[in-house]
Each structure stands twice: as structure tokens, then as C-alpha cells.
Design a protein around this motif. Structure first.
Motif, PDB file in Angstrom:
ATOM      1  N   ALA A 182     -25.124  15.282  31.374  1.00 16.80           N
ATOM      2  CA  ALA A 182     -24.906  13.913  30.905  1.00 16.80           C
ATOM      3  C   ALA A 182     -25.071  13.836  29.362  1.00 16.80           C
ATOM      4  O   ALA A 182     -24.461  12.773  28.685  1.00 16.80           O
ATOM      5  N   ARG A 183     -25.668  14.636  28.832  1.00 16.77           N
ATOM      6  CA  ARG A 183     -26.003  14.462  27.260  1.00 16.77           C
ATOM      7  C   ARG A 183     -24.667  14.673  26.615  1.00 16.77           C
ATOM      8  O   ARG A 183     -24.481  14.296  25.320  1.00 16.77           O
ATOM      9  N   ASN A 184     -23.660  15.447  26.928  1.00 12.60           N
ATOM     10  CA  ASN A 184     -22.340  15.507  26.565  1.00 12.60           C
ATOM     11  C   ASN A 184     -21.555  14.333  26.755  1.00 12.60           C
ATOM     12  O   ASN A 184     -20.281  14.542  26.040  1.00 12.60           O
ATOM     13  N   TRP A 185     -21.794  13.223  27.524  1.00 12.66           N
ATOM     14  CA  TRP A 185     -20.859  12.215  27.817  1.00 12.66           C
ATOM     15  C   TRP A 185     -20.576  11.667  26.397  1.00 12.66           C
ATOM     16  O   TRP A 185     -19.380  11.125  26.328  1.00 12.66           O
ATOM     17  N   GLU A 186     -21.532  11.240  25.565  1.00 15.42           N
ATOM     18  CA  GLU A 186     -21.305  10.411  24.448  1.00 15.42           C
ATOM     19  C   GLU A 186     -20.206  10.987  23.792  1.00 15.42           C
ATOM     20  O   GLU A 186     -19.311  10.381  23.184  1.00 15.42           O
ATOM     21  N   HIS A 187     -20.403  12.613  23.673  1.00 17.18           N
ATOM     22  CA  HIS A 187     -19.262  13.130  22.481  1.00 17.18           C
ATOM     23  C   HIS A 187     -17.843  13.287  23.449  1.00 17.18           C
ATOM     24  O   HIS A 187     -17.018  13.235  22.530  1.00 17.18           O
ATOM     25  N   TYR A 188     -18.026  13.538  24.548  1.00 20.40           N
ATOM     26  CA  TYR A 188     -16.766  13.504  25.183  1.00 20.40           C
ATOM     27  C   TYR A 188     -15.839  12.433  25.298  1.00 20.40           C
ATOM     28  O   TYR A 188     -14.705  12.301  24.810  1.00 20.40           O
ATOM     29  N   ARG A 189     -16.647  11.128  25.487  1.00 20.95           N
ATOM     30  CA  ARG A 189     -16.024   9.798  25.130  1.00 20.95           C
ATOM     31  C   ARG A 189     -15.407   9.682  23.790  1.00 20.95           C
ATOM     32  O   ARG A 189     -14.382   8.990  23.602  1.00 20.95           O
ATOM     33  N   ALA A 190     -16.272   9.979  22.743  1.00 21.36           N
ATOM     34  CA  ALA A 190     -15.861   9.921  21.495  1.00 21.36           C
ATOM     35  C   ALA A 190     -14.419  10.653  21.180  1.00 21.36           C
ATOM     36  O   ALA A 190     -13.667  10.080  20.585  1.00 21.36           O
ATOM     37  N   GLY A 191     -14.404  11.775  21.888  1.00 18.97           N
ATOM     38  CA  GLY A 191     -13.242  12.578  21.429  1.00 18.97           C
ATOM     39  C   GLY A 191     -12.061  11.806  22.337  1.00 18.97           C
ATOM     40  O   GLY A 191     -10.829  11.918  21.769  1.00 18.97           O
ATOM     41  N   LEU A 192     -12.190  11.376  23.424  1.00 20.78           N
ATOM     42  CA  LEU A 192     -11.273  10.704  23.927  1.00 20.78           C
ATOM     43  C   LEU A 192     -10.760   9.344  23.199  1.00 20.78           C
ATOM     44  O   LEU A 192      -9.416   9.435  23.169  1.00 20.78           O
ATOM     45  N   LEU A 193     -11.697   8.743  22.598  1.00 21.30           N
ATOM     46  CA  LEU A 193     -11.081   7.582  21.916  1.00 21.30           C
ATOM     47  C   LEU A 193     -10.271   8.181  20.628  1.00 21.30           C
ATOM     48  O   LEU A 193      -9.222   7.651  20.065  1.00 21.30           O
ATOM     49  N   GLU A 194     -10.926   9.291  19.998  1.00 18.94           N
ATOM     50  CA  GLU A 194     -10.196   9.899  18.844  1.00 18.94           C
ATOM     51  C   GLU A 194      -8.949  10.353  19.091  1.00 18.94           C
ATOM     52  O   GLU A 194      -8.004  10.214  18.308  1.00 18.94           O
ATOM     53  N   GLY A 195      -8.653  10.879  20.220  1.00 17.27           N
ATOM     54  CA  GLY A 195      -7.419  11.354  20.683  1.00 17.27           C
ATOM     55  C   GLY A 195      -6.542  10.261  21.243  1.00 17.27           C
ATOM     56  O   GLY A 195      -5.280  10.798  21.668  1.00 17.27           O
ATOM     57  N   GLY A 196      -7.021   9.311  21.311  1.00 14.56           N
ATOM     58  CA  GLY A 196      -6.035   7.914  21.548  1.00 14.56           C
ATOM     59  C   GLY A 196      -5.796   7.813  23.139  1.00 14.56           C
ATOM     60  O   GLY A 196      -5.058   7.335  23.699  1.00 14.56           O
ATOM     61  N   HIS A 197      -7.033   8.354  23.967  1.00 12.99           N
ATOM     62  CA  HIS A 197      -7.005   8.214  25.443  1.00 12.99           C
ATOM     63  C   HIS A 197      -7.963   7.295  25.933  1.00 12.99           C
ATOM     64  O   HIS A 197      -9.051   7.101  25.315  1.00 12.99           O
ATOM     65  N   ASP A 198      -7.568   6.727  26.902  1.00 10.94           N
ATOM     66  CA  ASP A 198      -8.390   5.578  27.673  1.00 10.94           C
ATOM     67  C   ASP A 198      -9.706   6.445  28.469  1.00 10.94           C
ATOM     68  O   ASP A 198      -9.459   7.582  28.906  1.00 10.94           O
ATOM     69  N   PRO A 199     -10.857   6.174  27.898  1.00 11.55           N
ATOM     70  CA  PRO A 199     -12.182   6.800  28.451  1.00 11.55           C
ATOM     71  C   PRO A 199     -12.093   6.704  29.918  1.00 11.55           C
ATOM     72  O   PRO A 199     -12.848   7.510  30.659  1.00 11.55           O
ATOM     73  N   SER A 200     -11.386   5.881  30.645  1.00 10.00           N
ATOM     74  CA  SER A 200     -11.520   5.702  32.047  1.00 10.00           C
ATOM     75  C   SER A 200     -10.833   6.879  32.711  1.00 10.00           C
ATOM     76  O   SER A 200     -10.930   7.005  33.790  1.00 10.00           O
ATOM     77  N   ILE A 201     -10.026   7.670  31.936  1.00  3.75           N
ATOM     78  CA  ILE A 201      -9.656   8.899  32.573  1.00  3.75           C
ATOM     79  C   ILE A 201     -10.474  10.207  32.620  1.00  3.75           C
ATOM     80  O   ILE A 201     -10.216  11.075  33.208  1.00  3.75           O
ATOM     81  N   ALA A 202     -12.072   9.893  32.306  1.00  2.98           N
ATOM     82  CA  ALA A 202     -12.887  10.915  31.867  1.00  2.98           C
ATOM     83  C   ALA A 202     -13.255  11.453  33.255  1.00  2.98           C
ATOM     84  O   ALA A 202     -13.364  10.723  34.238  1.00  2.98           O
ATOM     85  N   ARG A 203     -13.506  13.007  33.525  1.00  3.40           N
ATOM     86  CA  ARG A 203     -13.977  13.493  34.589  1.00  3.40           C
ATOM     87  C   ARG A 203     -14.708  14.714  33.970  1.00  3.40           C
ATOM     88  O   ARG A 203     -14.318  15.282  32.929  1.00  3.40           O
ATOM     89  N   MET A 204     -16.002  14.747  34.440  1.00  4.51           N
ATOM     90  CA  MET A 204     -17.038  15.975  34.057  1.00  4.51           C
ATOM     91  C   MET A 204     -17.418  16.445  35.332  1.00  4.51           C
ATOM     92  O   MET A 204     -17.564  15.997  36.407  1.00  4.51           O
ATOM     93  N   GLY A 205     -17.813  17.640  35.189  1.00  5.73           N
ATOM     94  CA  GLY A 205     -18.245  18.681  36.283  1.00  5.73           C
ATOM     95  C   GLY A 205     -18.607  19.962  35.786  1.00  5.73           C
ATOM     96  O   GLY A 205     -18.430  20.471  34.588  1.00  5.73           O
ATOM     97  N   GLY A 206     -19.268  20.687  36.689  1.00  3.47           N
ATOM     98  CA  GLY A 206     -19.465  22.255  36.426  1.00  3.47           C
ATOM     99  C   GLY A 206     -20.670  22.853  37.179  1.00  3.47           C
ATOM    100  O   GLY A 206     -21.144  22.104  38.073  1.00  3.47           O
ATOM    101  N   GLY A 207     -21.063  24.004  36.626  1.00  3.29           N
ATOM    102  CA  GLY A 207     -22.043  24.749  37.413  1.00  3.29           C
ATOM    103  C   GLY A 207     -23.423  24.185  37.338  1.00  3.29           C
ATOM    104  O   GLY A 207     -23.782  24.015  36.057  1.00  3.29           O
TER     105      GLY A 207
END
Length: 336
Positions: A182-207
């Protein structure tokens, strides 16, 4: 929360199995994962490991696609800079067709010099190359420059970045982030905004580096041996090609068990406990981020087919019901 299991097909000398038997058991284990109600099967890629780490994840997933009907099939990850975009786009499309549209394509940058030397790839440019592969695969599919097309109208692409800089890169691409931290969410969201993407499309997952047991203290001596094999193999092979490193020091599994994720890119931890204890760790680790996909080790290196099958059942029957009660939540993050 979707819950799956993760395979790397390692076959260490100490517990070596007939490779034909080891690989022959994989489709059956995928069938068992599906029968038990799990949501995903994930596989990975490395080259030149002495314990025969899986080198061709999409090839292996093709065998699972032919033997399953529902479970999703993911790469975590394909080391994308080692391969041409057209090759990955074609292979992924075929697996997606074989599975009826169940592929999740995880792409990672890699880090081992011997692998880049083997494929004649540029280690220094690996992050940019990984991003370029994701963009180009999308272009190839959209323009039908490679055929056939995947079954899914938009195959999920997961960027295998574990830290804040990588999370931002994934966001700028508008792709999913293969990190459950979850600590990466702030940075992921910032990148979505920088790229012109709606943050509502965000999905995270992993091992998640974890293993469950109904009696942890009884089972720890056995798990400890296999965990040591895994951790030391990673450490030994991860050092290859680098100079000026301190002398190799074997991993202490007891120390690894005592740790929880420290840095934002750390996988140097291991949660070993009951299903309830592991679920509580997951709840804390993912809280406040749009994490909806998790996978856990199906096997540690050298485990018998019977033990692996028992673990798959335990993840499905004991752990997954607890994790599915966790609703992905998004906490407010700074906007500047």
C-alpha cells in the motif's frame, strides 16, 4: 480479493525430482487450484539458475490453459527486456486464446547481468525498455500488426515494479501495478495523473512472501529448510555479474521469519503463521490501496508434489476465505 498461487518450478539438487514428473505435475496442480476455488495461477522467469528456475512462463501457462476453464493465468513476471515486443505479443495472444481470455501479462525489468548477456540485451536501459515493451505490445495488438489477436479486448498488463519510482512509471503508462504494498499507492496514483489517466482505473496486486500452517511451530523445521534453499538460491544467483560485493553470507531463515517488509522495494521477509495471522498481515500491508489480486507460493524449492498439493488446498480452504472478506479500499493521498 482474488487469491492465487505462484510457481517457479525450481528443482534443487538436494531434493531433485525427475524434471518430466515435475513439469507433468504442473497442469494437474493448476486443475486442483481451480477445483479448490482459487482465482489465479501465476508463474515467473529467470535464466541460468543452477536449480532450473522456470525460463519460459508463457509456454508453461499454455499447458495450464488447456487443462483449466476458469482460473486466471498470470506471469509474475516475464523479463520483458530480454524479449522483443512482437514475440511477447504473439505468445501472450496465443495463451489468451487457449484460455478463452484468462491471461494477465506481468512485465518486469529484470536485474541479473548474466541473463542480459545471454540474450544480448542492455541491462542499463532495462526500466525504459520494460516500459517500451508495454507500450509497443499495446500498439501491436491495437493495429493488428501481429496475429492472431487476443481473446480479451484489453489484456491486463501488470508492471512488475516494487518501489515508488516504478509505481510512478506504471501509473504514467496507465497499466496495473504488480505490487501489493500500500505504500506504493501514492506514487502509482501520481503517475496515473501525470499520464492523463483517471485514478479510478487503478489496480494493484502481487505476491506475498508467506506460508500458512495450522501448527506453525510443528511445521517450521521443515519449512525452514526449504525456505533456506529458496532464499540462498536467490541471493547467490542475484550476485552473479556484479563485482565488489561483500562475501556471500547464507540467509538465516529464523531472521527472515522475524522480519516484515522494511524498505519500499523489500521482499526480504517471510510471514509464517496460521491463516488468520497471515490474513491480518495482508490486511495491514494492503490497507488504503486498490489491491484486489494476491498470490502465494504454491511450493518452496524441493517440496514433494504431495506437499505442494496440500498447500494449494490449504491456501484455497483456509486462507482465501479470510482474504476475500478484505475489501480493497483507497485512502486519500496528497494531490501535490
Amino acid at each position: 480479493m482474488d487469491v492465487g498461487v505462484y510457481f517457479d518450478m525450481r528443482n534443487p539438487a538436494r531434493w531433485r525430482r525427475d524434471p518430466v514428473e515435475l513439469y507433468g505435475a504442473f497442469p494437474e496442480l493448476c486443475e486442483e487450484a481451480e477445483h479448490q476455488g482459487l482465482d489465479g495461477v501465476w508463474v515467473t522467469e529467470h535464466h541460468g539458475f543452477s536449480d532450473d528456475y522456470l525460463p519460459v512462463p508463457l509456454t508453461l501457462l499454455a499447458s495450464a490453459a488447456a487443462r483449466t476453464q476458469r482460473v486466471r493465468l498470470g506471469t509474475a513476471v516475464v523479463v520483458a527486456p530480454l524479449h522483443q515486443a512482437a514475440e511477447l505479443a504473439e505468445q501472450a495472444a496465443v495463451v489468451d486464446l487457449l484460455s478463452g481470455g484468462r491471461l494477465d501479462l506481468g512485465l518486469g525489468a529484470g536485474y541479473r547481468p548474466p541473463e542480459f548477456d545471454l540474450f544480448g540485451a542492455d541491462l542499463r536501459a532495462r526500466y525504459q525498455t520494460n516500459d517500451d515493451r508495454a507500450r509497443r505490445i499495446r500498439e501491436l495488438w491495437a493495429g493488428r500488426e501481429v496475429t492472431p489477436s487476443p481473446a480479451q479486448s484489453r489484456v491486463p498488463i501488470w508492471m512488475g515494479y516494487l518501489g515508488p519510482m516504478g509505481a510512478r512509471r506504471a501509473g504514467r503508462l496507465g497499466e496495473f501495478l504488480l505490487s501489493a504494498d500500500a505504500r506504493n499507492w501514492e506514487h502509482y496514483r501520481a503517475g496515473l495523473l501525470e499520464g492523463g489517466h483517471d485514478p479510478s482505473i487503478a489496480r494493484m496486486g502481487g505476491g506475498i512472501q508467506a506460508w500458512i500452517s495450522d501448527d506453525p511451530e510443528r511445521d517450521w523445521p521443515t519449512i525452514r529448510e526449504h525456505l533456506a534453499e529458496q532464499a540462498n538460491s536467490y541471493r547467490l544467483h542475484g550476485r552473479m555479474g556484479y563485482s565488489g560485493l561483500p562475501p556471500f553470507k547464507p540467509v538465516d531463515p529464523d531472521v527472515l521469519r522475524s522480519r516484515r517488509p522494511r524498505g519500499r522495494t523489500s521482499t526480504d521477509y517471510f510471514v509464517f503463521g496460521t491463516a488468520g495471522e497471515v490474513a491480518e498481515f495482508v490486511r495491514d500491508f494492503t490497507a488504503g490501496a486498490p489491491v484486489d489480486t494476491l498470490y502465494f507460493w504454491a511450493a518452496l524449492p524441493g517440496m514433494s508434489a504431495e506437499r505442494v498439493a496440500a498447500n494449494v488446498r490449504a491456501v484455497a480452504t483456509d486462507l482465501a476465505p479470510l482474504l476475500r472478506k478484505i475489501e480493497p479500499s483507497v485512502a486519500p493521498v496528497p494531490t501535490s
